[in-house]
Design a protein around this motif. Structure first.
Motif, PDB file in Angstrom:
ATOM      1  N   SER A  11       0.831  -1.288   0.154  1.00  0.00           N
ATOM      2  CA  SER A  11       0.002  -0.045  -0.039  1.00  0.00           C
ATOM      3  C   SER A  11       0.892   1.144   0.177  1.00  0.00           C
ATOM      4  O   SER A  11       1.440   1.309   0.931  1.00  0.00           O
ATOM      5  CB  SER A  11      -0.937   0.194   1.141  1.00  0.00           C
ATOM      6  N   PRO A  12       0.768   1.924  -0.970  1.00  0.00           N
ATOM      7  CA  PRO A  12       1.786   3.347  -1.154  1.00  0.00           C
ATOM      8  C   PRO A  12       1.356   4.097   0.005  1.00  0.00           C
ATOM      9  O   PRO A  12       2.324   4.984   0.348  1.00  0.00           O
ATOM     10  CB  PRO A  12       1.290   3.570  -2.378  1.00  0.00           C
ATOM     11  N   VAL A  13       0.100   4.316   0.418  1.00  0.00           N
ATOM     12  CA  VAL A  13      -0.285   5.332   1.469  1.00  0.00           C
ATOM     13  C   VAL A  13       0.203   4.866   2.815  1.00  0.00           C
ATOM     14  O   VAL A  13       0.368   5.799   3.526  1.00  0.00           O
ATOM     15  CB  VAL A  13      -1.953   5.672   1.468  1.00  0.00           C
ATOM     16  N   MET A  14       0.168   3.602   2.871  1.00  0.00           N
ATOM     17  CA  MET A  14       0.676   3.074   4.464  1.00  0.00           C
ATOM     18  C   MET A  14       2.157   3.252   4.374  1.00  0.00           C
ATOM     19  O   MET A  14       2.644   3.484   5.334  1.00  0.00           O
ATOM     20  CB  MET A  14       0.349   1.500   4.406  1.00  0.00           C
ATOM     21  N   SER A  16       3.799   5.787   2.876  1.00  0.00           N
ATOM     22  CA  SER A  16       3.888   7.245   3.283  1.00  0.00           C
ATOM     23  C   SER A  16       3.484   7.617   4.919  1.00  0.00           C
ATOM     24  O   SER A  16       4.323   8.359   5.409  1.00  0.00           O
ATOM     25  CB  SER A  16       2.803   7.898   2.519  1.00  0.00           C
ATOM     26  N   PHE A  17       2.520   6.753   5.415  1.00  0.00           N
ATOM     27  CA  PHE A  17       2.251   7.026   6.783  1.00  0.00           C
ATOM     28  C   PHE A  17       3.445   6.537   7.505  1.00  0.00           C
ATOM     29  O   PHE A  17       3.824   7.320   8.616  1.00  0.00           O
ATOM     30  CB  PHE A  17       1.048   6.162   7.100  1.00  0.00           C
ATOM     31  N   ARG A  20       6.390   9.100   7.357  1.00  0.00           N
ATOM     32  CA  ARG A  20       5.799  10.567   8.035  1.00  0.00           C
ATOM     33  C   ARG A  20       6.255  10.251   9.442  1.00  0.00           C
ATOM     34  O   ARG A  20       7.010  11.132  10.096  1.00  0.00           O
ATOM     35  CB  ARG A  20       4.625  10.807   7.753  1.00  0.00           C
ATOM     36  N   LYS A 108      -1.756  -2.781  13.213  1.00  0.00           N
ATOM     37  CA  LYS A 108      -2.695  -1.818  13.022  1.00  0.00           C
ATOM     38  C   LYS A 108      -4.202  -2.052  13.343  1.00  0.00           C
ATOM     39  O   LYS A 108      -4.584  -3.162  13.630  1.00  0.00           O
ATOM     40  CB  LYS A 108      -2.975  -1.632  11.526  1.00  0.00           C
TER      41      LYS A 108
ATOM     42  N   MET B  20      -5.014   6.294  13.633  1.00  0.00           N
ATOM     43  CA  MET B  20      -4.451   6.568  12.521  1.00  0.00           C
ATOM     44  C   MET B  20      -4.872   7.512  11.595  1.00  0.00           C
ATOM     45  O   MET B  20      -4.373   8.008  10.631  1.00  0.00           O
ATOM     46  CB  MET B  20      -4.174   5.144  11.766  1.00  0.00           C
ATOM     47  N   PHE B  70      -4.797  10.934   7.172  1.00  0.00           N
ATOM     48  CA  PHE B  70      -3.669   9.842   7.205  1.00  0.00           C
ATOM     49  C   PHE B  70      -2.316  10.111   6.641  1.00  0.00           C
ATOM     50  O   PHE B  70      -1.259   9.755   7.181  1.00  0.00           O
ATOM     51  CB  PHE B  70      -4.440   8.712   6.340  1.00  0.00           C
ATOM     52  N   LEU B  71      -2.239  10.838   5.664  1.00  0.00           N
ATOM     53  CA  LEU B  71      -1.199  11.292   4.907  1.00  0.00           C
ATOM     54  C   LEU B  71      -0.301  12.570   5.526  1.00  0.00           C
ATOM     55  O   LEU B  71       0.610  12.888   5.056  1.00  0.00           O
ATOM     56  CB  LEU B  71      -1.284  11.487   3.410  1.00  0.00           C
TER      57      LEU B  71
END
Lengths: 128, 146
Positions: A11-14, A16-17, A20, A108, B20, B70-71
């Protein structure tokens, strides 16, 4: 000492999370590498050593369980700490992966500070 | 849907959204027998010792806000691809969290989440009010009564 981390998640958004959280936690990270499955992670590890691997479990091509098996059977990779970051927190799954050699299991959802604490502990340990 | 399941959905939503997605549940969840209209919807299927699926649905405004949270980005900078990826990840996290509480001893495998567009009138929904709208979730067991 600056550290290199590899984040493995389809998952690209995970990814990124996680990136961060690592960045805002203030770790002295020199490079954050990314892979979207276990096979890609092994390709990256063959070229660049890292200090810690954060990996998901359920991924296409090669899942996290197989990635751990391959790393633990490779003399060059077997001492790199591996942290599982997964939605699968059923008892047998956690037990299986820790028995394979994963150093931590982060289910998670988790608060950002939980990941920071885990990284801090493992990176200090790895530096000894 | 029995009260225990609704309460489990609430507990799961609190854990997922607050940790999250940095959102807070605003009120008590409500049960609905019909699917939410006009919403983006992501589905996760699971197999193993039990089978079933979980869907999450959010309207476009809500989905954009959750993605931005989230981001850690501004809502104006969020792409449609990021919104769909985040809704899929939300479904994935929600499903794993709920199953680990509902069936901690089960041997389950969660499949990759997908966006779904089809009407699915057989599902029951729990609506979870947050600050900017409603997040709806639907858990459906297959082949085993609740």
């Amino acid at each position: 000492m600056p550290t290199r981390l590899l984040i493995v998640d389809d998952s690209p958004v995970m990814r990124s999370f996680v990136k961060r959280i690592v960045m805002i936690s203030g770790f002295p990270v020199s490079e954050l590498l990314e892979a979207d499955n276990g096979a890609e992670a092994l390709r990256q590890l063959a070229g660049k050593p890292v200090d810690l691997v954060l990996t998901d479990i359920n991924m296409p091509v090669m899942d996290g369980e197989e990635l751990i098996r391959r790393m633990k059977s490779d003399e060059a990779l077997c001492r790199i700490p591996i942290v599982i970051v997964s939605t699968d927190a059923t008892h047998h799954r956690v037990e299986t992966l820790l028995n394979l050699g994963a150093r931590g299991y982060l289910a998670k959802p988790f608060p950002p500070e939980r990941l920071s604490e885990l990284l801090s502990t493992l990176l200090n340990y790895a530096a000894l | 849907m029995n009260p225990d399941t609704v309460d489990l959905c609430r507990q799961t939503a609190e854990a997922v959204l607050e940790n999250m997605f940095f959102e807070t549940l605003m009120a008590v969840p409500t049960y609905h027998a019909t699917s939410p209209g006009g919403a983006l919807r992501a589905e996760v299927r699971f197999t193993g010792s039990e089978r079933g699926s979980l869907q999450v649905a959010a309207d476009a405004v809500m989905a954009r806000r959750l993605t931005a949270n989230f981001l850690g980005e501004d809502q104006a900078d969020i792409s449609e691809e990021q919104i769909e990826n985040t809704l899929r990840e939300l479904a994935n996290i929600y499903c794993g969290c709920l199953l680990s509480q509902a069936r901690p001893e089960a041997r389950l495998r969660i499949k990759p989440p997908e966006m779904v567009s089809r009407a699915d009138e057989g599902r029951e929904w729990v609506e979870l009010p947050v600050e900017t709208g409603l997040l709806a979730v639907s858990l459906q067991w297959e082949g085993r009564p609740e």
